[in-house]
Design a protein around this motif. Sequence first.
Motif, PDB file in Angstrom:
ATOM      1  N   GLN A   8      -2.820  -0.466   5.003  1.00  0.00           N
ATOM      2  CA  GLN A   8      -3.169  -1.857   4.727  1.00  0.00           C
ATOM      3  C   GLN A   8      -4.374  -2.033   3.821  1.00  0.00           C
ATOM      4  N   ILE A   9      -4.965  -0.937   3.347  1.00  0.00           N
ATOM      5  CA  ILE A   9      -6.005  -1.005   2.328  1.00  0.00           C
ATOM      6  C   ILE A   9      -5.754   0.107   1.317  1.00  0.00           C
ATOM      7  N   LEU A  22      -8.240  -4.742   0.201  1.00  0.00           N
ATOM      8  CA  LEU A  22      -7.355  -5.178   1.280  1.00  0.00           C
ATOM      9  C   LEU A  22      -5.975  -5.372   0.662  1.00  0.00           C
ATOM     10  N   ARG A  24      -2.489  -6.305   1.672  1.00  0.00           N
ATOM     11  CA  ARG A  24      -1.280  -6.944   2.211  1.00  0.00           C
ATOM     12  C   ARG A  24      -1.036  -8.235   1.410  1.00  0.00           C
ATOM     13  N   ASN A  29      -3.267 -10.831   2.528  1.00  0.00           N
ATOM     14  CA  ASN A  29      -4.203  -9.847   3.109  1.00  0.00           C
ATOM     15  C   ASN A  29      -4.677 -10.251   4.498  1.00  0.00           C
ATOM     16  N   TYR A  31      -5.572 -10.297   8.243  1.00  0.00           N
ATOM     17  CA  TYR A  31      -6.187  -9.211   9.001  1.00  0.00           C
ATOM     18  C   TYR A  31      -5.361  -8.819  10.216  1.00  0.00           C
ATOM     19  N   GLN A  34      -5.078  -2.895  12.656  1.00  0.00           N
ATOM     20  CA  GLN A  34      -4.869  -1.710  11.820  1.00  0.00           C
ATOM     21  C   GLN A  34      -5.726  -1.785  10.565  1.00  0.00           C
ATOM     22  N   MET A  35      -5.777  -2.957   9.935  1.00  0.00           N
ATOM     23  CA  MET A  35      -6.621  -3.121   8.761  1.00  0.00           C
ATOM     24  C   MET A  35      -8.087  -2.873   9.124  1.00  0.00           C
ATOM     25  N   GLU A  38      -8.763   0.753   9.400  1.00  0.00           N
ATOM     26  CA  GLU A  38      -8.798   1.421   8.099  1.00  0.00           C
ATOM     27  C   GLU A  38     -10.088   1.100   7.345  1.00  0.00           C
ATOM     28  N   CYS A  65      -8.836 -12.494   2.014  1.00  0.00           N
ATOM     29  CA  CYS A  65      -8.236 -12.299   3.335  1.00  0.00           C
ATOM     30  C   CYS A  65      -8.093 -13.668   3.973  1.00  0.00           C
ATOM     31  N   SER A  96     -10.836  -0.698  15.975  1.00  0.00           N
ATOM     32  CA  SER A  96     -11.490  -1.145  14.746  1.00  0.00           C
ATOM     33  C   SER A  96     -12.923  -1.529  15.061  1.00  0.00           C
TER      34      SER A  96
END
Length: 288
Positions: A8-9, A22, A24, A29, A31, A34-35, A38, A65, A96
């Motif tokens: 995702q990045i 970022l 997606r 993008n 959030y 998982q993002m 990362e 985002c 995260s």
Amino acid sequence: MSAAVSQQITCEVDGDLLIVTLNRPDKLNAYTGQMGAEITQAFERADKNDAIRAVIVTGAGRAFCAGADVSGGATSFDRSGKHGAGVFAGGNAGGSRFVEAIFNCRKPSIAAINGAAVGVGITMTLPMDIRIAAKGAKIGFIFARRGLVPEAGSAWFLPKLVGLPQSLRWCLSGRVFDADEAGRGGLVSEVVEPEHLLDRAREIAREMTAETSAVAVALTRQMLWRFAGAPDPFGLLAIDKPISIERGAHADVREGVQAFLEKRPPAFPGKVSEDMPSQYPWWGTAKA
């Protein structure tokens, strides 16, 4: 330049800069945990890599985002369901910890806000050192309009950056505002034409790194962040003198003075992986 792609990045090395994007764009993008995981990993790697001097974060496509991924509908934030768990949980056992990773990173960071940045899309930028925005970008601390509270430590970071009155006005209304208002309020330092945004971020990064000691920069940003809200200067005075004395005997300082006398750019030998002074971290064990 070299690039690495996560789920995702993307991470691209541009000289001594790390460009984190970022990635997606079909979801603006949005959030996910998982993002966040990362982003955490990218900053932790940058912290340990002496070849990286600064980190720039931007977004793919037309948004920076657009907040948390709410494609799960009304229960998007309910962790009892799969979607809500995915918004909050990371993609590995560590989860995260992007706020801690950005804040503790010994390299300065810049948010290049290329489009919409709302909710976590803007709060994730607050632990970064500098924010610039593309003209026309929309920003919002929209939590109260979703029944939520400001997250990612933003109730601590935002008043430090823009003051309490401005923080209250933006957060209590939850309204979306433009980049120009963000500039007037002190949230972003510059509003740039979209096509020049990333180049300007690179220029700022190189201003901070081209003729500075990596160790001195790492120490300075932590001193400024950690003591900006202190009630008096005495805790700082207790550590800045011994740090200065220890640094004064280091090859970095000898090189800095010699370069000044010889009227040439310095070539500092110090590495953050090896040459942080004995007082660091003065606040206790640093969290990775």
